[in-house]
Design a protein around this motif. Structure first.
Motif, PDB file in Angstrom:
ATOM      1  N   ILE A 261       0.998 -18.284   4.402  1.00  0.00           N
ATOM      2  CA  ILE A 261       1.661 -17.053   4.849  1.00  0.00           C
ATOM      3  C   ILE A 261       0.738 -15.895   4.492  1.00  0.00           C
ATOM      4  N   ASP A 262       0.200 -15.940   3.277  1.00  0.00           N
ATOM      5  CA  ASP A 262      -0.723 -14.902   2.809  1.00  0.00           C
ATOM      6  C   ASP A 262      -1.986 -14.861   3.661  1.00  0.00           C
ATOM      7  N   HIS A 263      -2.550 -16.030   3.942  1.00  0.00           N
ATOM      8  CA  HIS A 263      -3.806 -16.050   4.707  1.00  0.00           C
ATOM      9  C   HIS A 263      -3.601 -15.484   6.113  1.00  0.00           C
ATOM     10  N   ALA A 265      -1.295 -13.401   6.947  1.00  0.00           N
ATOM     11  CA  ALA A 265      -1.013 -11.968   6.798  1.00  0.00           C
ATOM     12  C   ALA A 265      -2.301 -11.171   6.612  1.00  0.00           C
ATOM     13  N   HIS A 266      -3.252 -11.697   5.823  1.00  0.00           N
ATOM     14  CA  HIS A 266      -4.547 -11.019   5.671  1.00  0.00           C
ATOM     15  C   HIS A 266      -5.178 -10.764   7.036  1.00  0.00           C
ATOM     16  N   ALA A 267      -4.995 -11.719   7.952  1.00  0.00           N
ATOM     17  CA  ALA A 267      -5.602 -11.627   9.282  1.00  0.00           C
ATOM     18  C   ALA A 267      -4.702 -10.883  10.265  1.00  0.00           C
ATOM     19  N   ASP A 304       4.632 -13.886  -4.543  1.00  0.00           N
ATOM     20  CA  ASP A 304       3.855 -13.394  -5.689  1.00  0.00           C
ATOM     21  C   ASP A 304       3.469 -11.928  -5.508  1.00  0.00           C
ATOM     22  N   HIS A 305       3.369 -11.517  -4.239  1.00  0.00           N
ATOM     23  CA  HIS A 305       3.033 -10.127  -3.881  1.00  0.00           C
ATOM     24  C   HIS A 305       3.176 -10.030  -2.377  1.00  0.00           C
ATOM     25  N   GLU A 306       3.021  -8.832  -1.839  1.00  0.00           N
ATOM     26  CA  GLU A 306       3.070  -8.659  -0.389  1.00  0.00           C
ATOM     27  C   GLU A 306       1.646  -8.474   0.133  1.00  0.00           C
ATOM     28  N   THR A 307       1.408  -8.900   1.366  1.00  0.00           N
ATOM     29  CA  THR A 307       0.071  -8.779   1.953  1.00  0.00           C
ATOM     30  C   THR A 307       0.089  -8.010   3.274  1.00  0.00           C
ATOM     31  N   LEU A 308      -0.666  -6.937   3.320  1.00  0.00           N
ATOM     32  CA  LEU A 308      -0.976  -6.144   4.518  1.00  0.00           C
ATOM     33  C   LEU A 308       0.167  -5.289   5.080  1.00  0.00           C
ATOM     34  N   GLY A 416      -6.318  -6.521   1.085  1.00  0.00           N
ATOM     35  CA  GLY A 416      -5.141  -5.996   1.775  1.00  0.00           C
ATOM     36  C   GLY A 416      -3.800  -6.302   1.137  1.00  0.00           C
ATOM     37  N   HIS A 417      -3.797  -6.749  -0.133  1.00  0.00           N
ATOM     38  CA  HIS A 417      -2.503  -6.877  -0.823  1.00  0.00           C
ATOM     39  C   HIS A 417      -1.935  -5.478  -1.067  1.00  0.00           C
ATOM     40  N   THR A 418      -0.602  -5.389  -1.239  1.00  0.00           N
ATOM     41  CA  THR A 418       0.030  -4.098  -1.511  1.00  0.00           C
ATOM     42  C   THR A 418       0.883  -4.192  -2.777  1.00  0.00           C
TER      43      THR A 418
HETATM   44 ZN   LIG Z   1      -3.963 -12.878  -0.479  1.00  0.00          ZN
END
Ligand SMILES: [Zn+2]
Length: 453
Positions: A261-263, A265-267, A304-308, A416-418
């Motif tokens: 999901i994170d990967h 989201a980074h893209a 763990d955190h939000e991304t982008l 790009g994490h927030t």
């Molecule tokens: Zn990440």
């Protein structure tokens, strides 16, 4: 004096009350913990998924869980990476970005998985990333830097984690770990599997399994058909892990991560986030159904955190986005390098955007794309996944997706994490502790507390 029949009724009802009390007490005890972590999955990713997969009022399975909280996600540096975030949730300590269950003085920090082992419970870690990557590592290893994959793999086995499923086969090989850890695992009594069919055949009674389904990350769900992938889904891994771990009479602790999901989201990859989050959500449904049937089980879902900074904007182009069938990273692999090797041909850029995202890029836009995919220091091309980030950002922009802009992401050490707070959803005994707004360090306290005798 009561008549005999009445006395019998009193005895019977007393018995009923006692048995109800005992059942309630038995149910209140936490025997098993299933922790589901959606890496980078903030509220925006959830809302994007439920809107894209359903409609504006559609609810994901995780959103039906009874206890709900919000978690703040900072590391000692501010915006966190997955290593510091995982360390906070697994051990209750804020650390610097990159640290895996270790503080700045080099002291190892004990995790909730370690505590589960002290309590004689079976333990498991699952990730659709490398199973040695930051999030699972913080539960089962302690190293000063998340890049130490071989050492992390070694510690996972030394810590006797019973179920280990995900990508990251490379880290178990001699080149990375200094010894052949797969051979070692087999000697230790682990069943070793490498694809979904083998995983299906794993016998739960054996109690120990290592499944490594890719040398590196597991494939994006959206790319699996095109890559002829034989990897299991997160749902299949979670199902098998629970089958195996629940053989232990003392209960179990399982951490299952929806890592890509994170990967995605980074893209800025909306269909990717949707596909990965749906697999994550299906795994949650399985876990909650299992917990409901078996009792004494805490299921907790968190990020763990939000991304982008994902958001569903009003003009978002739902149909065009959901028609995209592969990841931006896959598209990047279809670009053709120029002879100089520091750009892609204009023709191939235009062709890839047209073929996979139905977008017409002008020649000027294609040239601009080329200027954003080279490393400043030596002029070499970005890695494929990072070229994918640029492709994804263009697709997102053209389809009115709400995300952090590419030039802002480029200034971010975490890519790009927030600092956005993330949701917690929980089901089962003692999960009221997750209600309210809590720190990521407080999160682990609820887990430690639940396992105390
Ligand atoms: Zn990440």
């Amino acid at each position: 004096m009561l008549k005999k029949s009445k006395r019998l009724m009193v005895v019977a009802s007393l018995f009923l009350i006692f048995s109800l009390v005992f059942t309630a007490a038995a149910q209140a005890e936490v025997k098993n913990i299933i922790l589901m972590i959606g890496d980078g999955m903030g509220i925006g990713q959830m809302d994007m998924t439920r809107y894209m997969a359903g409609d504006k009022d559609y609810k994901l399975e995780m959103m039906k869980m009874p206890n709900v909280g919000l978690m703040m996600t900072s590391s000692t540096e501010g915006v966190t990476d997955s290593a510091a975030a995982g360390t906070a949730m697994a051990t209750g300590n804020k650390v610097y970005n990159g640290a895996v269950a270790m503080n700045k003085n080099g002291a190892e920090l004990d995790s909730v998985l370690d505590f589960a082992e002290v309590r004689n419970k079976a333990t498991g870690i699952i990730s659709t990333n490398m199973v040695t990557d930051a999030t699972p590592a913080t539960f089962a290893a302690s190293v000063k830097d998340r890049g130490m994959g071989g050492e992390i793999a070694k510690q996972i086995l030394d810590n006797d984690v019973d179920v280990v499923l995900g990508g990251g086969r490379e880290d178990f090989m001699k080149e990375e770990a200094g010894e052949d850890l797969i051979a070692k695992a087999k000697k230790m009594g682990y069943q070793y599997v490498t694809d979904k069919e083998q995983l299906k055949r794993v016998m739960p009674m054996n109690g120990k399994v290592v499944g490594l389904f890719n040398d590196s990350y597991m494939n994006y769900i959206k790319d699996r058909d095109d890559l002829d992938s034989k990897e299991p889904s997160l749902l299949e891994m979670t199902t098998k892990a629970i089958d195996v771990l629940s053989e232990d009479e003392d209960g179990f602790f399982l951490m299952a991560e929806g890592a890509r999901i994170d990967h995605a989201a980074h893209a800025a990859d909306v269909p990717g986030v949707v596909a990965e989050t749906l697999d994550f959500d299906a795994s949650i449904k399985y876990a909650v159904d299992w917990a409901r049937e078996n009792g004494n089980t805490m299921v907790v879902v968190v990020a763990d955190h939000e991304t982008l900074g994902f958001s569903v904007t009003e003009p978002i182009n739902k149909e065009a986005l959901m028609n995209i069938e592969v990841s931006p990273e896959y598209m990047a692999g279809k670009l053709v390098e120029t002879e100089s090797g520091n750009a892609y041909t204009i023709d191939s850029i235009q062709r890839v955007f047209k073929e996979y995202a139905n977008l017409e890029l002008t020649e000027r836009e294609a040239r601009e794309f080329n200027s954003n995919i080279v490393n400043e220091d030596d002029g070499s091309l970005y890695y494929q996944y990072k070229v994918g980030w640029q492709i994804g950002s263009i697709i997102a922009k053209k389809n009115n997706v709400g995300v952090v802009a590419a030039d802002v992401r480029a200034k971010s050490d975490t890519g790009g994490h927030t600092l956005n707070s993330v949701p917690i959803f929980a089901f089962g005994p003692e999960t009221e502790g997750f209600n309210g707004v809590i720190q990521n360090t407080e999160f682990s306290k609820v887990l430690f507390e639940a396992m105390r005798p």
